[in-house]
Scaffold this motif. Sequence first.
Motif, PDB file in Angstrom:
ATOM      1  N   ARG A  55     -68.138 -32.959  86.600  1.00 50.44           N
ATOM      2  CA  ARG A  55     -68.756 -34.002  85.789  1.00 50.44           C
ATOM      3  C   ARG A  55     -67.865 -34.313  84.587  1.00 50.44           C
ATOM      4  NH1 ARG A  55     -71.308 -34.555  89.730  1.00 50.44           N
ATOM      5  NH2 ARG A  55     -73.408 -33.887  90.140  1.00 50.44           N
ATOM      6  N   PRO A  56     -67.925 -35.563  84.073  1.00 43.33           N
ATOM      7  CA  PRO A  56     -67.203 -35.864  82.835  1.00 43.33           C
ATOM      8  C   PRO A  56     -67.608 -34.879  81.737  1.00 43.33           C
ATOM      9  CG  PRO A  56     -67.963 -37.886  83.844  1.00 43.33           C
ATOM     10  CD  PRO A  56     -68.597 -36.744  84.627  1.00 43.33           C
ATOM     11  N   GLY A  57     -66.642 -34.422  80.989  1.00 45.45           N
ATOM     12  CA  GLY A  57     -66.864 -33.406  79.962  1.00 45.45           C
ATOM     13  C   GLY A  57     -66.417 -32.026  80.402  1.00 45.45           C
ATOM     14  N   HIS A  71     -57.152 -29.746  81.300  1.00 48.30           N
ATOM     15  CA  HIS A  71     -57.560 -30.934  80.542  1.00 48.30           C
ATOM     16  C   HIS A  71     -59.018 -31.253  80.837  1.00 48.30           C
ATOM     17  CE1 HIS A  71     -53.349 -32.878  79.692  1.00 48.30           C
ATOM     18  NE2 HIS A  71     -53.567 -31.779  78.998  1.00 48.30           N
ATOM     19  N   ARG A  72     -59.601 -32.086  79.995  1.00 45.73           N
ATOM     20  CA  ARG A  72     -61.010 -32.467  80.112  1.00 45.73           C
ATOM     21  C   ARG A  72     -61.170 -33.673  81.030  1.00 45.73           C
ATOM     22  NH1 ARG A  72     -64.934 -30.695  76.943  1.00 45.73           N
ATOM     23  NH2 ARG A  72     -63.425 -30.013  75.354  1.00 45.73           N
ATOM     24  N   LEU A  73     -62.199 -33.626  81.886  1.00 42.45           N
ATOM     25  CA  LEU A  73     -62.509 -34.766  82.750  1.00 42.45           C
ATOM     26  C   LEU A  73     -63.090 -35.899  81.917  1.00 42.45           C
ATOM     27  CD1 LEU A  73     -64.228 -33.227  85.909  1.00 42.45           C
ATOM     28  CD2 LEU A  73     -61.912 -34.095  85.679  1.00 42.45           C
ATOM     29  N   VAL A  74     -62.541 -37.075  82.125  1.00 39.78           N
ATOM     30  CA  VAL A  74     -63.027 -38.269  81.447  1.00 39.78           C
ATOM     31  C   VAL A  74     -63.821 -39.122  82.423  1.00 39.78           C
ATOM     32  CG1 VAL A  74     -62.294 -40.383  80.259  1.00 39.78           C
ATOM     33  CG2 VAL A  74     -61.076 -38.250  79.857  1.00 39.78           C
ATOM     34  N   GLU A  75     -63.379 -39.137  83.668  1.00 41.39           N
ATOM     35  CA  GLU A  75     -63.985 -40.007  84.684  1.00 41.39           C
ATOM     36  C   GLU A  75     -63.857 -39.342  86.052  1.00 41.39           C
ATOM     37  OE1 GLU A  75     -62.628 -44.297  86.372  1.00 41.39           O
ATOM     38  OE2 GLU A  75     -62.514 -44.006  84.198  1.00 41.39           O
ATOM     39  N   VAL A  76     -64.937 -39.399  86.841  1.00 39.98           N
ATOM     40  CA  VAL A  76     -64.929 -38.871  88.198  1.00 39.98           C
ATOM     41  C   VAL A  76     -65.315 -40.000  89.131  1.00 39.98           C
ATOM     42  CG1 VAL A  76     -65.937 -37.187  89.782  1.00 39.98           C
ATOM     43  CG2 VAL A  76     -65.662 -36.600  87.371  1.00 39.98           C
ATOM     44  N   GLY A  77     -64.497 -40.244  90.153  1.00 40.40           N
ATOM     45  CA  GLY A  77     -64.818 -41.315  91.087  1.00 40.40           C
ATOM     46  C   GLY A  77     -64.098 -41.146  92.407  1.00 40.40           C
ATOM     47  N   GLY A  78     -64.839 -41.262  93.484  1.00 40.83           N
ATOM     48  CA  GLY A  78     -64.225 -41.165  94.804  1.00 40.83           C
ATOM     49  C   GLY A  78     -63.521 -39.842  95.003  1.00 40.83           C
ATOM     50  N   GLU A  79     -62.252 -39.912  95.340  1.00 37.69           N
ATOM     51  CA  GLU A  79     -61.464 -38.708  95.592  1.00 37.69           C
ATOM     52  C   GLU A  79     -60.471 -38.424  94.473  1.00 37.69           C
ATOM     53  OE1 GLU A  79     -61.697 -36.409  98.189  1.00 37.69           O
ATOM     54  OE2 GLU A  79     -63.603 -37.459  98.363  1.00 37.69           O
ATOM     55  N   VAL A  81     -60.012 -37.911  89.884  1.00 33.94           N
ATOM     56  CA  VAL A  81     -60.582 -37.778  88.545  1.00 33.94           C
ATOM     57  C   VAL A  81     -59.532 -38.247  87.551  1.00 33.94           C
ATOM     58  CG1 VAL A  81     -62.113 -35.855  89.131  1.00 33.94           C
ATOM     59  CG2 VAL A  81     -59.833 -35.379  88.242  1.00 33.94           C
ATOM     60  N   VAL A  82     -60.001 -38.636  86.375  1.00 36.92           N
ATOM     61  CA  VAL A  82     -59.104 -38.972  85.270  1.00 36.92           C
ATOM     62  C   VAL A  82     -59.355 -37.933  84.194  1.00 36.92           C
ATOM     63  CG1 VAL A  82     -58.490 -40.694  83.526  1.00 36.92           C
ATOM     64  CG2 VAL A  82     -59.117 -41.428  85.837  1.00 36.92           C
ATOM     65  N   THR A  83     -58.288 -37.383  83.640  1.00 36.34           N
ATOM     66  CA  THR A  83     -58.381 -36.341  82.631  1.00 36.34           C
ATOM     67  C   THR A  83     -57.655 -36.766  81.357  1.00 36.34           C
ATOM     68  OG1 THR A  83     -56.370 -35.243  83.399  1.00 36.34           O
ATOM     69  CG2 THR A  83     -58.446 -34.517  84.390  1.00 36.34           C
ATOM     70  N   ARG A  84     -57.883 -35.982  80.302  1.00 34.05           N
ATOM     71  CA  ARG A  84     -57.154 -36.194  79.052  1.00 34.05           C
ATOM     72  C   ARG A  84     -57.212 -34.894  78.259  1.00 34.05           C
ATOM     73  NH1 ARG A  84     -59.310 -40.949  76.179  1.00 34.05           N
ATOM     74  NH2 ARG A  84     -61.138 -39.657  75.848  1.00 34.05           N
ATOM     75  N   GLY A  85     -56.121 -34.542  77.641  1.00 32.46           N
ATOM     76  CA  GLY A  85     -56.121 -33.426  76.709  1.00 32.46           C
ATOM     77  C   GLY A  85     -56.891 -33.826  75.468  1.00 32.46           C
ATOM     78  N   ALA A 117     -66.540 -26.843  73.510  1.00 30.95           N
ATOM     79  CA  ALA A 117     -67.211 -28.112  73.246  1.00 30.95           C
ATOM     80  C   ALA A 117     -67.349 -28.901  74.544  1.00 30.95           C
ATOM     81  CB  ALA A 117     -66.414 -28.915  72.228  1.00 30.95           C
ATOM     82  N   GLU A 118     -68.523 -29.512  74.738  1.00 30.66           N
ATOM     83  CA  GLU A 118     -68.736 -30.343  75.928  1.00 30.66           C
ATOM     84  C   GLU A 118     -68.201 -31.749  75.740  1.00 30.66           C
ATOM     85  OE1 GLU A 118     -72.635 -30.303  77.580  1.00 30.66           O
ATOM     86  OE2 GLU A 118     -72.867 -28.157  77.214  1.00 30.66           O
ATOM     87  N   ARG A 119     -68.174 -32.198  74.510  1.00 35.21           N
ATOM     88  CA  ARG A 119     -67.671 -33.533  74.189  1.00 35.21           C
ATOM     89  C   ARG A 119     -66.713 -33.421  73.031  1.00 35.21           C
ATOM     90  NH1 ARG A 119     -73.004 -35.471  75.667  1.00 35.21           N
ATOM     91  NH2 ARG A 119     -72.706 -36.883  77.412  1.00 35.21           N
ATOM     92  N   VAL A 120     -65.834 -34.400  72.914  1.00 37.07           N
ATOM     93  CA  VAL A 120     -64.861 -34.394  71.837  1.00 37.07           C
ATOM     94  C   VAL A 120     -65.014 -35.686  71.053  1.00 37.07           C
ATOM     95  CG1 VAL A 120     -62.429 -34.224  71.250  1.00 37.07           C
ATOM     96  CG2 VAL A 120     -63.300 -33.012  73.234  1.00 37.07           C
ATOM     97  N   SER A 121     -65.371 -35.555  69.791  1.00 41.62           N
ATOM     98  CA  SER A 121     -65.520 -36.734  68.939  1.00 41.62           C
ATOM     99  C   SER A 121     -64.144 -37.252  68.530  1.00 41.62           C
ATOM    100  CB  SER A 121     -66.311 -36.362  67.683  1.00 41.62           C
ATOM    101  OG  SER A 121     -65.545 -35.471  66.883  1.00 41.62           O
ATOM    102  N   GLY A 122     -64.119 -38.463  68.026  1.00 42.15           N
ATOM    103  CA  GLY A 122     -62.871 -39.039  67.544  1.00 42.15           C
ATOM    104  C   GLY A 122     -62.254 -38.195  66.442  1.00 42.15           C
ATOM    105  N   GLY A 123     -63.090 -37.619  65.587  1.00 42.78           N
ATOM    106  CA  GLY A 123     -62.603 -36.765  64.511  1.00 42.78           C
ATOM    107  C   GLY A 123     -61.942 -35.503  65.037  1.00 42.78           C
ATOM    108  N   ARG A 124     -62.565 -34.883  66.049  1.00 38.43           N
ATOM    109  CA  ARG A 124     -61.972 -33.673  66.654  1.00 38.43           C
ATOM    110  C   ARG A 124     -60.682 -34.022  67.370  1.00 38.43           C
ATOM    111  NH1 ARG A 124     -64.497 -28.786  67.533  1.00 38.43           N
ATOM    112  NH2 ARG A 124     -63.501 -28.609  69.558  1.00 38.43           N
ATOM    113  N   ARG A 125     -60.645 -35.197  68.040  1.00 38.02           N
ATOM    114  CA  ARG A 125     -59.422 -35.621  68.733  1.00 38.02           C
ATOM    115  C   ARG A 125     -58.297 -35.835  67.717  1.00 38.02           C
ATOM    116  NH1 ARG A 125     -59.331 -36.669  73.483  1.00 38.02           N
ATOM    117  NH2 ARG A 125     -61.421 -37.460  73.675  1.00 38.02           N
ATOM    118  N   ALA A 126     -58.618 -36.479  66.575  1.00 35.77           N
ATOM    119  CA  ALA A 126     -57.619 -36.700  65.531  1.00 35.77           C
ATOM    120  C   ALA A 126     -57.134 -35.382  64.944  1.00 35.77           C
ATOM    121  CB  ALA A 126     -58.199 -37.591  64.436  1.00 35.77           C
ATOM    122  N   ALA A 127     -58.067 -34.442  64.736  1.00 39.80           N
ATOM    123  CA  ALA A 127     -57.684 -33.123  64.223  1.00 39.80           C
ATOM    124  C   ALA A 127     -56.775 -32.412  65.226  1.00 39.80           C
ATOM    125  CB  ALA A 127     -58.930 -32.285  63.945  1.00 39.80           C
TER     126      ALA A 127
END
Length: 132
Positions: A55-57, A71-79, A81-85, A117-127
């Motif tokens: 699941r995303p997150g 890395h964290r899942l951002v999007e899951v679809g079909g076969e 996933v899209v991730t991001r550090g 953390a299950e989610r990453v806020s913009g502030g945490r991403r900037a930090a």
Amino acid sequence: MVEATATHELKCDLAADVIRRFGVLRLLVNGFSMLPSIWPGDVVSVSGAEWGAYRPGDVVLYTRNGRLFVHRLVEVGGETVVTRGDALLETDPPVRAGDVLGRVESIERGGSRVAMAERVSGGRRAAGAALA
């Protein structure tokens, strides 16, 4: 782009085999892309999961070009996933289902378990980006 060596590919194959055989893999993290959630030197425990269970997150372990990434899942679809550090602004290229080895279930830092953390806020991403 760095060309994958046989040693890197062997490590990826070994990680996949350990998860398949034993269900869990403990891995020492050495990159900065998941700051502030996961620090270099942290030990993550990764468990295998069925493809439909992601699941995303979720934070996942996957292989790309003979390297391992957490890395964290951002999007899951079909076969795919899209991730991001967590410390990165851009998403990674899509990852194929077969390249996802498992989900990070726990993080140890200095011998103690830390909350993930299950989610990453913009502030945490900037930090994280500033720390990286």
